[in-house]
Design an enzyme around this catalytic site. Structure first.
Site, mmCIF file in Angstrom:
data_model
loop_
_atom_site.group_PDB
_atom_site.id
_atom_site.type_symbol
_atom_site.label_atom_id
_atom_site.label_comp_id
_atom_site.label_asym_id
_atom_site.label_seq_id
_atom_site.Cartn_x
_atom_site.Cartn_y
_atom_site.Cartn_z
ATOM 1 N N LYS A 173 69.000 20.910 76.335
ATOM 2 C CA LYS A 173 69.653 22.016 77.028
ATOM 3 C C LYS A 173 68.818 22.347 78.271
ATOM 4 C CE LYS A 173 70.895 26.267 78.235
ATOM 5 N NZ LYS A 173 70.228 26.993 79.346
ATOM 6 N N GLU A 176 70.506 26.305 83.419
ATOM 7 C CA GLU A 176 71.783 26.331 84.136
ATOM 8 C C GLU A 176 71.586 26.410 85.648
ATOM 9 O OE1 GLU A 176 70.801 30.665 83.282
ATOM 10 O OE2 GLU A 176 70.555 28.718 82.310
ATOM 11 N N GLY A 225 59.386 27.959 79.232
ATOM 12 C CA GLY A 225 60.033 29.003 80.017
ATOM 13 C C GLY A 225 59.278 30.302 79.949
ATOM 14 N N GLY A 226 59.996 31.402 80.153
ATOM 15 C CA GLY A 226 59.372 32.711 80.244
ATOM 16 C C GLY A 226 58.980 33.302 78.899
ATOM 17 N N THR A 229 61.891 35.166 76.844
ATOM 18 C CA THR A 229 62.803 34.228 76.197
ATOM 19 C C THR A 229 62.101 33.504 75.053
ATOM 20 O OG1 THR A 229 63.981 33.905 78.282
ATOM 21 C CG2 THR A 229 64.347 32.272 76.566
ATOM 22 N N GLU A 247 55.901 26.745 75.446
ATOM 23 C CA GLU A 247 54.964 26.923 76.570
ATOM 24 C C GLU A 247 55.555 28.009 77.448
ATOM 25 O OE1 GLU A 247 54.013 26.964 80.135
ATOM 26 O OE2 GLU A 247 54.035 24.783 80.392
ATOM 27 N N CYS A 281 54.107 27.114 86.474
ATOM 28 C CA CYS A 281 53.498 27.886 85.386
ATOM 29 C C CYS A 281 51.976 27.877 85.454
ATOM 30 C CB CYS A 281 53.981 27.361 84.041
ATOM 31 S SG CYS A 281 53.624 25.615 83.748
ATOM 32 N N GLU A 382 53.059 37.454 85.462
ATOM 33 C CA GLU A 382 53.411 36.185 86.118
ATOM 34 C C GLU A 382 54.515 36.450 87.143
ATOM 35 O OE1 GLU A 382 54.028 31.598 84.759
ATOM 36 O OE2 GLU A 382 55.209 33.091 83.694
#
Length: 488
Positions: A173, A176, A225-226, A229, A247, A281, A382
């Site tokens: 996935k 988007e 990702g963040g 999430t 991560e 990141c 961040e």
């Protein structure tokens, strides 16, 4: 064309839905991409589950899995120029960066092709010569691979290559926002001859990823990702006790002692934070400078930051492309305004560019903020934008304390002419990767991941393969006899 790849076929969503993909340079529409619904996700998981449970793939010879990975790498080399261009169109980064990404992706597939044939296992000495005790590794099962928008091609390679090397089946996935090269990679995986159902792709927004994570037939989730999430994924995965590797970014200290080469450290500090407009990141967004050279470093950084050339990533001479979206520009503006309100000094940037050719894109000037302190949100959070904060320190102990004063622990660096001090600081920093007199390089052979809220698990290296494996103990008694425990 259809954009969902399920059970060896390119298909459209069962309930029609789509997302426009924008070029961040000028907001032109690159493509309209299908958006998977819950039924499509379920179908993809079913295909992956069937391929794992009822096909020969999980137990296929390591040489066959290695050969598949090598064929994927060969196709990436063949189509590298086209894929790099697509990555630049999708993300906005410079073509030079995208070309390097493609080379790195090839190296990742080659590395795991080689490692696939070296799966670990061992015999255990039980003290009983009649017992053969073996430790073996097996694939985890169905893996959901969820990737971010900043390095879409690179990040999927870090997950897909070891997952396939270990014999898993997967559902990918991508973000988007930047799905184009992930779609293209799956086309190459198909062309390389991946067995039906082993690799599946569902495109879409957050609900698509949520459906994957919550599905009880998924054995593992790998997410980059963040932080917010990531927390949501960890909570959702806990319901079915899935294996999870996440991560979740960083706020990475770049520590500069006064005894290092001035020009070298200034040049590398710029690259550490402004590569890909700070949307990295592991960006060196926190520069922590020893007091004697602090003012000179800030002045040099500010002067050079103002000369960074913004533009179309496909255009020769462009040094820094746009941010990925309007939301990222607005986020950057909020952080800069907040920092100035908290007492930071604007040394460079702090605005959208004046060039009329850039007005349609998501651009923001590389920004240097001086007089920063640990209480400021721009220092603690961040920002994921082209913002460099500069703090000062007065000694080694102070430098380490500042470097570790963060909830994250992904990466960090120390610059010094004193080898022993460099090693001491590197050992003291609580981060998954620490560079000494460098910032940013990595190789597929070395593990990548974070401490603290930067996540858990590791990608790359042998540990990156181990994330996609289960460990089994097989005890074989070659001379079974009555136990004699109960005598009546």
């Amino acid at each position: 064309m259809a954009h969902l790849f399920i059970d060896g076929q390119w298909v459209s969503p069962q309930v029609p839905a789509s997302t426009e993909i924008l070029n961040p340079f000028d907001q032109s529409v690159l493509a309209t991409v299908d958006e998977a619904g819950p039924a499509d996700v379920s179908q993809a998981v079913s295909a992956a589950r069937s391929a794992f449970d009822a096909s020969a793939w999980p137990a296929s010879p390591a040489r066959d899995r290695a050969a598949l990975l090598d064929r994927i790498a060969d196709l990436l080399v063949r189509d590298g120029a086209e894929i790099a261009r697509l990555e630049t169109l999708d993300t906005g980064k410079t073509l030079t960066e995208s070309e390097q990404d493609v080379r790195d992706v090839v190296a990742v597939f080659r590395y795991y092709a080689d490692l696939a044939g070296k799966e670990p296992g061992r015999l255990v000495d039980t003290g009983n010569p009649a017992v053969i005790s073996r430790i073996v590794v097996e694939p985890v099962g169905v893996c959901a691979l969820i990737t971010p928008w900043n390095y879409p091609l690179l990040q999927i390679s870090w997950k897909l290559a070891p997952a396939l090397a270990a014999g898993n089946t997967v559902v990918i996935k991508p973000s988007e926002v930047t799905p184009m090269t992930s779609i293209r990679l799956v086309e190459l995986v198909e062309a390389a001859g991946v067995p039906r159902g082993v690799v599946n792709l569902v495109t879409g927004r957050g609900r698509t990823g949520a459906a994957l994570v919550e599905d009880p037939r998924v054995d593992m989730v790998s997410f980059t990702g963040g932080l917010d999430t990531g927390r949501t994924i960890l909570r959702a995965a806990a319901t079915t006790v899935k294996k999870v590797a996440v991560e979740l970014g960083g706020k990475n200290p770049n520590i500069v002692f006064a005894d290092t080469d001035f020009e070298t450290v200034v040049d590398n500090a710029l690259t550490a934070v402004f590569l890909h407009s700070g949307q990295v990141c592991s960006a060196g967004a926190r520069l922590i400078v020893e007091d004697p050279v602090h003012d000179a470093v800030v002045a040099a950084l500010a002067e050079r930051a103002e000369r960074i050339v913004l533009g179309n990533g496909l255009k020769p001479g462009t040094e820094c492309g746009p941010l990925v979206s309007a939301a990222q520009v607005e986020r950057t503006e909020r952080y800069v305004a907040g920092a100035l309100a908290e007492g930071a000094r604007l040394a460079a940037g702090g605005r959208r560019p004046d060039d009329p050719e850039l007005r349609a894109g998501f651009f923001y000037r590389p920004t240097v903020l001086a007089d920063c302190t640990r209480t400021m949100a721009v220092v603690r959070e961040e920002t994921f934008g082209p913002i460099l904060t500069v703090e000062r320190f007065t000694g080694e102990e102070d430098a380490v304390a500042l470097g570790n004063d963060t909830e994250f622990g992904l990466a960090g660096a120390v610059w010094t002419g004193d080898t022993a001090r460099g090693e001491r600081v590197a050992q003291a920093l609580r981060a998954g990767t620490v560079w000494i007199n460098d910032f940013g390089p990595y190789v597929p052979q070395a593990e990548w991941g974070g401490y603290k809220r930067s996540g858990n698990g590791r990608e790359l290296g042998p540990s990156g393969l181990a994330e996609y494996q289960e460990i089994k103990h097989i005890w074989h008694n070659t001379a079974p006899a009555p136990a004699g425990w109960f005598t009546r």
